[in-house]
Design an enzyme around this catalytic site. Sequence first.
Site, short mmCIF file in Angstrom:
data_model
loop_
_atom_site.label_atom_id
_atom_site.label_comp_id
_atom_site.label_asym_id
_atom_site.label_seq_id
_atom_site.Cartn_x
_atom_site.Cartn_y
_atom_site.Cartn_z
N ASP A 37 2.64 32.24 -34.95
CA ASP A 37 4.39 32.66 -34.98
C ASP A 37 4.70 32.02 -34.15
O ASP A 37 4.41 32.30 -33.37
CB ASP A 37 4.11 33.81 -35.13
CG ASP A 37 4.76 34.99 -35.95
OD1 ASP A 37 6.28 34.95 -36.71
OD2 ASP A 37 4.34 36.55 -36.51
N ASP A 68 9.73 32.73 -37.12
CA ASP A 68 9.87 33.89 -37.54
C ASP A 68 12.05 34.28 -37.69
O ASP A 68 13.01 32.85 -37.44
CB ASP A 68 10.07 34.84 -36.45
CG ASP A 68 10.80 36.28 -36.06
OD1 ASP A 68 10.25 37.07 -37.04
OD2 ASP A 68 11.54 36.71 -35.77
N GLU A 96 10.26 32.91 -42.95
CA GLU A 96 10.36 33.94 -42.53
C GLU A 96 11.92 34.06 -43.21
O GLU A 96 12.84 33.49 -42.33
CB GLU A 96 10.32 35.04 -41.25
CG GLU A 96 10.95 36.44 -42.16
CD GLU A 96 10.95 37.54 -40.87
OE1 GLU A 96 10.91 38.88 -41.18
OE2 GLU A 96 11.61 36.91 -39.45
N HIS A 137 3.66 43.37 -41.63
CA HIS A 137 3.93 43.61 -40.76
C HIS A 137 4.92 44.74 -40.21
O HIS A 137 5.29 45.09 -39.69
CB HIS A 137 3.62 43.02 -39.07
CG HIS A 137 4.72 41.95 -39.06
ND1 HIS A 137 4.67 40.87 -39.93
CD2 HIS A 137 5.67 42.10 -37.84
CE1 HIS A 137 5.72 40.07 -39.02
NE2 HIS A 137 6.16 40.80 -38.27
N ASP A 138 6.31 44.11 -41.29
CA ASP A 138 7.17 45.07 -41.12
C ASP A 138 8.28 45.96 -42.53
O ASP A 138 8.25 46.65 -42.19
CB ASP A 138 8.36 44.00 -41.53
CG ASP A 138 8.56 42.51 -39.84
OD1 ASP A 138 8.12 43.88 -38.59
OD2 ASP A 138 9.30 41.99 -39.41
#
Length: 523
Positions: free
Chosen positions: A99, A201, A264, A325-326
């Site tokens: 990430d 990200d 993302e 994960h969100d």
Amino acid sequence: MSEAPWWRTGVIYQVYPRSFQDTNGDGVGDLAGIEARLDHFVTLGIDAIWISPIVPSPMVDFGYDISDYTGVHPLFGTLADFDRLLAAAHARGLKLLLDFVPNHSSDQHPWFLESRASRDSPRRDWYIWRDPAPDGGPPNNWISDFGGSAWEWDAATGQYYYHAMLTEQPDLNWRNPALRQAMLDAMRFWFDRGVDGFRVDILWHMIKHADFPDNPANPDWREGMADMHRVLQLHSTDQPEVFAIAAEMRALADSYGDKVLVGEIYLPFERLMAYYGKDGEGVHLPFNFQLIEAPWNARALHRLIAAYEAALPPGGWPNWVLGNHDRPRIASRVGSAQARVAAMLLLTLRGTPTLYYGDEIGLTDVAVPADRVRDPRELREPGLGFGRDPVRAPMPWDGSPHAGFSTAEPWLPLGPDWRTRNVATQAADPMSMLALHRDLLRLRRAHPALTIGSIRLIEAEGEVLIYERLQGDDRLVIALNLGTAPAATALGAMPVLLSTLGRTAFDGTLAADEGVVLSGGAA
């Protein structure tokens, strides 16, 4: 015809490192734990592991507030541990992605400490500082994604700094050439160590409108919606200058060979596609989150798939994802029976799929008692359903204490069904969710139609979704019943390669909650 790059034919698996495997008894997963479980990835059949942040951080947002872009947080291990993991993954034929969080750092990063020390600091312009509005308040009406103003007053220097996320996560100023170079150097550090790419990200946040005008009010905002949605992020995100940054990152990645950048980006199709770049010089895979947000019905999904495929630019490679994960887990959104159908959808659509850890055993969102909540999103806007802890529960490996995840109490609670819903139990059950994922991934490897083949949607009715995958003489038909009742199709009898319910014969009718992969025959 040249061989397709690995990231087109492969499957990516997201590891949330805090929750995957603990080896030192502190209740938090670590790099050694990921290494210890590498054989799980091999038997599952995935190709690449993407690990959420492992770098040094105060952990206010669990690694997305970074204090050093070129190290490893002691919670997870050391750089030597990382190098060992990378070598072990590569030895098994697995790729490894990290990430990369370029939009903001921690307020404890040495760069920010220097930036806020003085208006004359050489690194002042590495972050976004603005004078107050005429009334002394924030420079504009921009709202943090965590709620409240996105501007934080710094009394010592008499200016506000901008933070799209938490106050502890000041945004970096990518218009500053020195900052830009420092961040690209951080990417280079990890490429030099041998990583195979990055998930980037919140890429669409990285550049803000140069004049910082107010964002327009959202006419559709209602009580109960997140505070961030009071305004439309017209000027605080998705600015045209961001594409040059994506192109710089892409050029850097390409200079290292067969690497991949996954961006993302939560945007509608027409804006998402720009992140591929005008001539393919953007990120390789702008994340397509539409399956996470789409209504779970066949007609809507048919239209969504068609619209996405039609929107792709020349050379743009598709990708799909069901969870991360969100966002709430797929099994919680559509139920355990339909989660099996969803797995077949994800792994047979055209493009690169990304699996979220635990989805291969059908994990659901885990209720977290108030006294164990860790997520700052839930702590800031409690009770509205925005908390992310439920989707970050530890991975249950077996029926031993703490599910084989740790020898200590895990940092977040396990799901209530961990004694039966775990990897060891499902590995022994040929009809388990894990077995289905293994079978689907074996099928992908065996059939070029599923990895590099074309897709053609076939008209169907009701809750049935049908499409064809074709590569040369390799032709497969996928038929999915998103409903809870049997459904007839216009397909005739065809050989069954795989059924979510274990059937070996198909006569044209799908059982309730069934998906099938069929071989050949006329559509």
